[in-house]
Design an enzyme around this catalytic site. Structure first.
Site, PDB file in Angstrom:
ATOM      1  N   TRP A  42      45.507  44.424  -3.299  1.00 23.29           N
ATOM      2  CA  TRP A  42      45.915  44.261  -4.704  1.00 23.29           C
ATOM      3  C   TRP A  42      44.843  43.595  -5.560  1.00 23.29           C
ATOM      4  O   TRP A  42      45.000  43.472  -6.773  1.00 23.29           O
ATOM      5  CB  TRP A  42      47.209  43.427  -4.785  1.00 23.29           C
ATOM      6  CG  TRP A  42      48.446  44.198  -4.463  1.00 23.29           C
ATOM      7  CD1 TRP A  42      48.567  45.252  -3.600  1.00 23.29           C
ATOM      8  CD2 TRP A  42      49.767  43.975  -4.988  1.00 23.29           C
ATOM      9  NE1 TRP A  42      49.881  45.680  -3.541  1.00 23.29           N
ATOM     10  CE2 TRP A  42      50.635  44.915  -4.390  1.00 23.29           C
ATOM     11  CE3 TRP A  42      50.297  43.060  -5.890  1.00 23.29           C
ATOM     12  CZ2 TRP A  42      52.001  44.970  -4.676  1.00 23.29           C
ATOM     13  CZ3 TRP A  42      51.667  43.115  -6.169  1.00 23.29           C
ATOM     14  CH2 TRP A  42      52.499  44.064  -5.566  1.00 23.29           C
ATOM     15  N   GLN A  44      41.913  42.769  -7.932  1.00 24.73           N
ATOM     16  CA  GLN A  44      41.408  43.626  -9.007  1.00 24.73           C
ATOM     17  C   GLN A  44      39.966  43.306  -9.364  1.00 24.73           C
ATOM     18  O   GLN A  44      39.085  44.151  -9.334  1.00 24.73           O
ATOM     19  CB  GLN A  44      42.266  43.443 -10.263  1.00 24.73           C
ATOM     20  CG  GLN A  44      43.692  43.902 -10.113  1.00 24.73           C
ATOM     21  CD  GLN A  44      44.506  43.655 -11.391  1.00 24.73           C
ATOM     22  OE1 GLN A  44      44.069  42.976 -12.311  1.00 24.73           O
ATOM     23  NE2 GLN A  44      45.705  44.214 -11.429  1.00 24.73           N
ATOM     24  N   GLU A 115      33.597  36.054 -14.756  1.00 23.98           N
ATOM     25  CA  GLU A 115      34.986  35.580 -14.782  1.00 23.98           C
ATOM     26  C   GLU A 115      35.015  34.097 -15.113  1.00 23.98           C
ATOM     27  O   GLU A 115      33.970  33.423 -15.044  1.00 23.98           O
ATOM     28  CB  GLU A 115      35.661  35.852 -13.429  1.00 23.98           C
ATOM     29  CG  GLU A 115      35.836  37.335 -13.177  1.00 23.98           C
ATOM     30  CD  GLU A 115      36.712  37.661 -11.985  1.00 23.98           C
ATOM     31  OE1 GLU A 115      37.045  36.743 -11.223  1.00 23.98           O
ATOM     32  OE2 GLU A 115      37.061  38.840 -11.838  1.00 23.98           O
ATOM     33  N   HIS A 238      48.036  32.147 -11.727  1.00 27.57           N
ATOM     34  CA  HIS A 238      47.166  32.990 -12.534  1.00 27.57           C
ATOM     35  C   HIS A 238      47.705  32.987 -13.946  1.00 27.57           C
ATOM     36  O   HIS A 238      48.902  33.175 -14.161  1.00 27.57           O
ATOM     37  CB  HIS A 238      47.130  34.418 -11.980  1.00 27.57           C
ATOM     38  CG  HIS A 238      45.953  35.182 -12.489  1.00 27.57           C
ATOM     39  ND1 HIS A 238      45.845  35.561 -13.801  1.00 27.57           N
ATOM     40  CD2 HIS A 238      44.824  35.580 -11.878  1.00 27.57           C
ATOM     41  CE1 HIS A 238      44.692  36.188 -13.970  1.00 27.57           C
ATOM     42  NE2 HIS A 238      44.047  36.209 -12.813  1.00 27.57           N
ATOM     43  N   ARG A 289      41.024  28.650 -14.375  1.00 26.49           N
ATOM     44  CA  ARG A 289      42.415  29.126 -14.395  1.00 26.49           C
ATOM     45  C   ARG A 289      43.456  28.049 -14.601  1.00 26.49           C
ATOM     46  O   ARG A 289      44.436  28.248 -15.305  1.00 26.49           O
ATOM     47  CB  ARG A 289      42.732  29.790 -13.048  1.00 26.49           C
ATOM     48  CG  ARG A 289      42.179  31.142 -12.988  1.00 26.49           C
ATOM     49  CD  ARG A 289      42.539  31.808 -11.726  1.00 26.49           C
ATOM     50  NE  ARG A 289      41.793  33.056 -11.740  1.00 26.49           N
ATOM     51  CZ  ARG A 289      41.656  33.854 -10.719  1.00 26.49           C
ATOM     52  NH1 ARG A 289      42.213  33.534  -9.576  1.00 26.49           N
ATOM     53  NH2 ARG A 289      40.990  34.966 -10.818  1.00 26.49           N
ATOM     54  N   HIS A 350      49.707  32.632  -7.669  1.00 24.22           N
ATOM     55  CA  HIS A 350      48.668  33.610  -7.368  1.00 24.22           C
ATOM     56  C   HIS A 350      47.937  33.360  -6.063  1.00 24.22           C
ATOM     57  O   HIS A 350      47.708  34.277  -5.281  1.00 24.22           O
ATOM     58  CB  HIS A 350      47.670  33.599  -8.525  1.00 24.22           C
ATOM     59  CG  HIS A 350      46.598  34.630  -8.435  1.00 24.22           C
ATOM     60  ND1 HIS A 350      46.867  35.979  -8.332  1.00 24.22           N
ATOM     61  CD2 HIS A 350      45.246  34.524  -8.429  1.00 24.22           C
ATOM     62  CE1 HIS A 350      45.723  36.653  -8.282  1.00 24.22           C
ATOM     63  NE2 HIS A 350      44.734  35.789  -8.324  1.00 24.22           N
ATOM     64  N   ARG A 385      40.616  27.043  -6.687  1.00 23.47           N
ATOM     65  CA  ARG A 385      39.677  28.098  -6.280  1.00 23.47           C
ATOM     66  C   ARG A 385      38.941  28.672  -7.484  1.00 23.47           C
ATOM     67  O   ARG A 385      39.556  28.967  -8.512  1.00 23.47           O
ATOM     68  CB  ARG A 385      40.464  29.223  -5.598  1.00 23.47           C
ATOM     69  CG  ARG A 385      39.617  30.424  -5.250  1.00 23.47           C
ATOM     70  CD  ARG A 385      40.496  31.560  -4.787  1.00 23.47           C
ATOM     71  NE  ARG A 385      41.278  32.109  -5.878  1.00 23.47           N
ATOM     72  CZ  ARG A 385      41.347  33.411  -6.172  1.00 23.47           C
ATOM     73  NH1 ARG A 385      40.682  34.286  -5.450  1.00 23.47           N
ATOM     74  NH2 ARG A 385      42.093  33.840  -7.166  1.00 23.47           N
TER      75      ARG A 385
HETATM   76  C1  LIG Z   1      46.890  40.665  -7.684  1.00 21.41           C
HETATM   77  C2  LIG Z   1      45.788  39.915  -6.979  1.00 21.41           C
HETATM   78  C3  LIG Z   1      44.486  39.981  -7.458  1.00 21.41           C
HETATM   79  C4  LIG Z   1      43.452  39.298  -6.806  1.00 21.41           C
HETATM   80  N1  LIG Z   1      42.175  39.431  -7.259  1.00 21.41           N
HETATM   81  C5  LIG Z   1      41.155  38.859  -6.550  1.00 21.41           C
HETATM   82  C6  LIG Z   1      39.805  39.094  -6.911  1.00 21.41           C
HETATM   83  O1  LIG Z   1      39.507  39.818  -7.846  1.00 21.41           O
HETATM   84  N2  LIG Z   1      38.834  38.499  -6.159  1.00 21.41           N
HETATM   85  C7  LIG Z   1      39.108  37.689  -5.085  1.00 21.41           C
HETATM   86  O2  LIG Z   1      38.192  37.181  -4.440  1.00 21.41           O
HETATM   87  N3  LIG Z   1      40.398  37.466  -4.733  1.00 21.41           N
HETATM   88  C8  LIG Z   1      41.415  38.038  -5.419  1.00 21.41           C
HETATM   89  N4  LIG Z   1      42.705  37.810  -5.039  1.00 21.41           N
HETATM   90  C9  LIG Z   1      42.956  36.993  -3.858  1.00 21.41           C
HETATM   91  C10 LIG Z   1      42.574  37.789  -2.614  1.00 21.41           C
HETATM   92  O3  LIG Z   1      43.007  39.124  -2.762  1.00 21.41           O
HETATM   93  C11 LIG Z   1      43.200  37.201  -1.365  1.00 21.41           C
HETATM   94  O4  LIG Z   1      43.018  35.828  -1.315  1.00 21.41           O
HETATM   95  C12 LIG Z   1      42.570  37.794  -0.123  1.00 21.41           C
HETATM   96  O5  LIG Z   1      42.583  39.191  -0.204  1.00 21.41           O
HETATM   97  C13 LIG Z   1      43.332  37.335   1.101  1.00 21.41           C
HETATM   98  O6  LIG Z   1      42.908  38.086   2.190  1.00 21.41           O
HETATM   99  P1  LIG Z   1      43.531  37.800   3.612  1.00 21.41           P
HETATM  100  O7  LIG Z   1      42.890  38.775   4.531  1.00 21.41           O
HETATM  101  O8  LIG Z   1      43.403  36.364   3.923  1.00 21.41           O
HETATM  102  O9  LIG Z   1      45.098  38.089   3.436  1.00 21.41           O
HETATM  103  P2  LIG Z   1      45.866  39.396   2.928  1.00 21.41           P
HETATM  104  O10 LIG Z   1      44.959  40.369   2.323  1.00 21.41           O
HETATM  105  O11 LIG Z   1      47.014  38.935   2.108  1.00 21.41           O
HETATM  106  O12 LIG Z   1      46.425  40.017   4.268  1.00 21.41           O
HETATM  107  C14 LIG Z   1      47.465  39.391   4.980  1.00 21.41           C
HETATM  108  C15 LIG Z   1      47.940  40.326   6.061  1.00 21.41           C
HETATM  109  O13 LIG Z   1      48.765  39.598   6.970  1.00 21.41           O
HETATM  110  C16 LIG Z   1      49.918  40.373   7.258  1.00 21.41           C
HETATM  111  N5  LIG Z   1      50.969  39.455   7.702  1.00 21.41           N
HETATM  112  C17 LIG Z   1      51.465  38.383   7.046  1.00 21.41           C
HETATM  113  N6  LIG Z   1      52.405  37.776   7.805  1.00 21.41           N
HETATM  114  C18 LIG Z   1      52.489  38.475   8.958  1.00 21.41           C
HETATM  115  C19 LIG Z   1      53.290  38.349  10.135  1.00 21.41           C
HETATM  116  N7  LIG Z   1      54.204  37.386  10.281  1.00 21.41           N
HETATM  117  N8  LIG Z   1      53.119  39.263  11.130  1.00 21.41           N
HETATM  118  C20 LIG Z   1      52.221  40.288  11.011  1.00 21.41           C
HETATM  119  N9  LIG Z   1      51.455  40.455   9.904  1.00 21.41           N
HETATM  120  C21 LIG Z   1      51.583  39.556   8.907  1.00 21.41           C
HETATM  121  C22 LIG Z   1      50.210  41.094   5.959  1.00 21.41           C
HETATM  122  O14 LIG Z   1      51.069  42.182   6.171  1.00 21.41           O
HETATM  123  C23 LIG Z   1      48.782  41.494   5.571  1.00 21.41           C
HETATM  124  O15 LIG Z   1      48.387  42.624   6.292  1.00 21.41           O
HETATM  125  C24 LIG Z   1      43.746  38.500  -5.675  1.00 21.41           C
HETATM  126  C25 LIG Z   1      45.056  38.418  -5.203  1.00 21.41           C
HETATM  127  C26 LIG Z   1      46.074  39.125  -5.838  1.00 21.41           C
HETATM  128  C27 LIG Z   1      47.467  39.052  -5.301  1.00 21.41           C
END
Ligand SMILES: Cc1cc2nc3c(=O)[nH]c(=O)nc-3n(C[C@H](O)[C@H](O)[C@H](O)COP(=O)(O)OP(=O)(O)OC[C@H]3O[C@@H](n4cnc5c(N)ncnc54)[C@H](O)[C@@H]3O)c2cc1C
Length: 536
Positions: A42, A44, A115, A238, A289, A350, A385
């Protein structure tokens, strides 16, 4: 089922670790939903990096990126961690490009966005769907990587550790209980090397930009297993989530209008059409932010309006469709043309800056358990952050965690495991109890929104704590009494995480970064370190 590496989570952190780890052993990646249901997909705006000279913004340096990150973190960042991650940013971009990510370019160079909080243009992006571009490239690579298996609809319920099985002389991970959602079966998945990459906990709040999967499962599981958790009071809101009172469905309620839109010149207006932000901070709409979110919250409360507005109507016609096609098109689908009239927006939960305490190598207080990405608290973000630093952190930490695991727990050298008991099922929940589960979901998220969001007081926090204790009791009954399903498990995790947010917030006797309390409105009055929660 046994694997050399068990990865819980399929976002940027989990997948980039898994792709690299598969060169050294078998890897199982679990995701409780479908593969593209993650915060990563998600995202952006983009990913921050200072590229080598000639490719970066003129005058930009790694030192400036470090200084901006420390400034946003309000005195709580770990400078060594900040430096380490930011110095590795350019290599991370090469790696992502090598895996097939296509960032936008102009004149044969990466085009760089700006940003809030960044002093230079250093955000690489793929239009306004950067996260989807990165996640898709990683998935494609992962699917073509031998020895790597991705299991969708597999919900990790709890970690299994020697400590939980009764050992008092050691505490190391042995595996996890995992609910296979399509069959309802709970299996033991064995591994001596577990990577938690479960993302954040936006769903603890009524309004959030996060997808439904962001229920704080990793923090809750690690906490129950005895790992230390820190800084959960720092929930980033956010400032610009689309305000859509007629919203139907989570996507419509959670639609983020990226910070990059402000970076490209959009301004924030109140109901009278005035830009109110300069009276809160001299950087106006481009202040960090927390400052912008609080300014909007204050403006909304002061004027009694439902929302404020983000104005891009001064941009040339066709600009939004070209630079932010996903945002423009999605808003049109919701009935709003951003080129014709300012976009109504409100702040929303966020990003989780705190999490499972993890070293710069991703190690936690439990042997063999690593935490990276949004679930972890490494010290990069401190009390707030800096935008676009989290996709960066997830990918850099994947590399660092893997090299530490290979050194300390090389695959093929597993420790003998004690017998692990099978999962015991409870009975099926009757339908009238299911209503209570949904009611508790709503109560929890509204309580957190009303009492534990952008502006806090100890009185409100204590009130929230009181309600959370009741919810704890009821959820315990559901959990032990009935057959587990995703709703019960997520509610149980949200209650745990919400309680940690409240406990951390009550312990912090100052306003700092994104924790703002009217009891101590002067910022940084008493210097406090991380708010660390330990289990004994
Ligand atoms: C709308 C939006 C816009 C954003 N824009 C930016 C941006 O432009 N730049 C930036 O740097 N960051 C941005 N962020 C933040 C960034 O996207 C996240 O911090 C980052 O992607 C987190 O990555 P992650 O791999 O840690 O977790 P995630 O990408 O959230 O992945 C978590 C995974 O864990 C799985 N999971 C969770 N619990 C369990 C469980 N109990 N059992 C099995 N699987 C599980 C989920 O299904 C998912 O697959 C944004 C966030 C959002 C919501």
């Amino acid at each position: 089922m046994t694997s050399d590496f068990l990865v819980i989570g399929c976002g940027v952190a989990g997948l980039s670790f898994a792709i690299k780890a598969a060169a050294h052993g078998s890897v199982t990646v679990l995701t409780k939903n479908k593969v593209l249901n993650s915060n990563t997909a998600w995202a952006q705006g983009g990913i921050s990096a200072v590229l080598p000279e000639g490719l970066c913004d003129e005058g930009d340096t790694i030192e400036k990126h470090i200084a901006d990150t420390l400034d946003a973190g309000a005195g709580l960042c770990d400078e060594e961690v900040v430096r380490t991650i930011i110095e590795e940013a350019s290599d991370t971009i090469d790696e992502l490009v090598g895996w097939g990510t296509k960032f936008d370019r102009s004149d044969d160079r990466f085009s760089l966005g700006k940003e809030g909080g960044h002093s230079a243009r250093r955000i690489l992006h793929a239009k306004d769907t950067t996260g989807h571009e990165i996640a898709s490239a990683l998935l494609e690579t992962a699917r073509n990587t031998p020895r790597l298996t991705i299991l969708e609809d597999h919900f990790a319920i709890d970690l299994i550790t020697t400590g939980k099985l009764g050992s008092v002389t050691e505490d190391r991970v042995l595996g996890a209980y995992v609910l296979q959602q399509l069959t309802g079966e709970v299996r033991v998945m064995r591994s001596d090397r577990i990577l938690l990459a479960t993302g954040g906990c936006g769903k603890a709040y009524l309004y959030t930009t996060n997808p439904d999967s962001a229920t704080g499962d990793g923090v809750a599981m690690a906490w129950r297993a005895g790992a230390s958790i820190a800084n959960m009071e720092f929930v980033q809101f956010h400032p610009t989530c689309f305000y859509n009172p007629a919203a139907n469905g989570p996507e419509a309620r959670s639609f983020l209008v990226s910070e990059a839109v402000r970076g490209e010149g959009a301004t924030l207006l109140n109901e009278k059409g005035e830009d109110f932000t300069p009276s809160y901070d001299k950087r106006g709409s481009l202040a960090p932010r927390d400052i912008v979110a609080r300014a909007i919250d204050t403006e909304i409360k002061k004027t009694g309006a439902n929302c404020v507005y983000l104005d891009v109507t001064h941009k040339p016609k066709g600009y939004m469709a070209e630079r932010f096609p996903f945002i423009y098109k999605t808003l049109l689908e919701f009935g709003h043309d951003a080129e014709q009239s300012p976009i109504p927006i409100v702040p929303a939960a966020h990003y989780q800056c705190g999490g499972v305490v993890a070293s710069p190598e991703g190690t936690t207080s439990i042997r063999g358990l690593y935490a990276i990405g949004e679930v972890a608290c490494t010290g990069l973000h401190g009390a707030n952050r800096l935008a676009s630093n989290s996709l960066l952190e997830g990918n850099v930490m994947a590399r660092r965690a893997l090299s530490d695991i290979l050194r300390r727990f090389p695959p093929g050298k597993n420790s003998p495991a004690p017998p692990i008991p099978d999962w015991e099922h409870g009975d099926t929940a009757p339908p009238d109890e299911l209503v209570n589960i949904y009611h508790n979901w709503d109560e929890l998220r509204r309580t957190m929104w009303d009492y534990v969001s952008i502006v806090r007081t100890n009185k409100r926090l204590r009130r929230a704590g009181f309600r959370l204790r009741n919810l704890h009791r009821e959820v315990r009954e559901f959990y032990w009494g009935y057959r587990v399903n995703a709703d019960i498990l997520e509610l149980r995790n949200l209650v745990a995480v919400a309680s940690l947010i409240i406990d951390c917030a009550i312990r912090r006797k100052e306003s700092r970064g994104i924790h703002y309390t009217l009891d101590f409105p002067e910022r940084h009055q008493h210097y406090q370190h991380d708010t660390i929660m330990r289990r004994f």
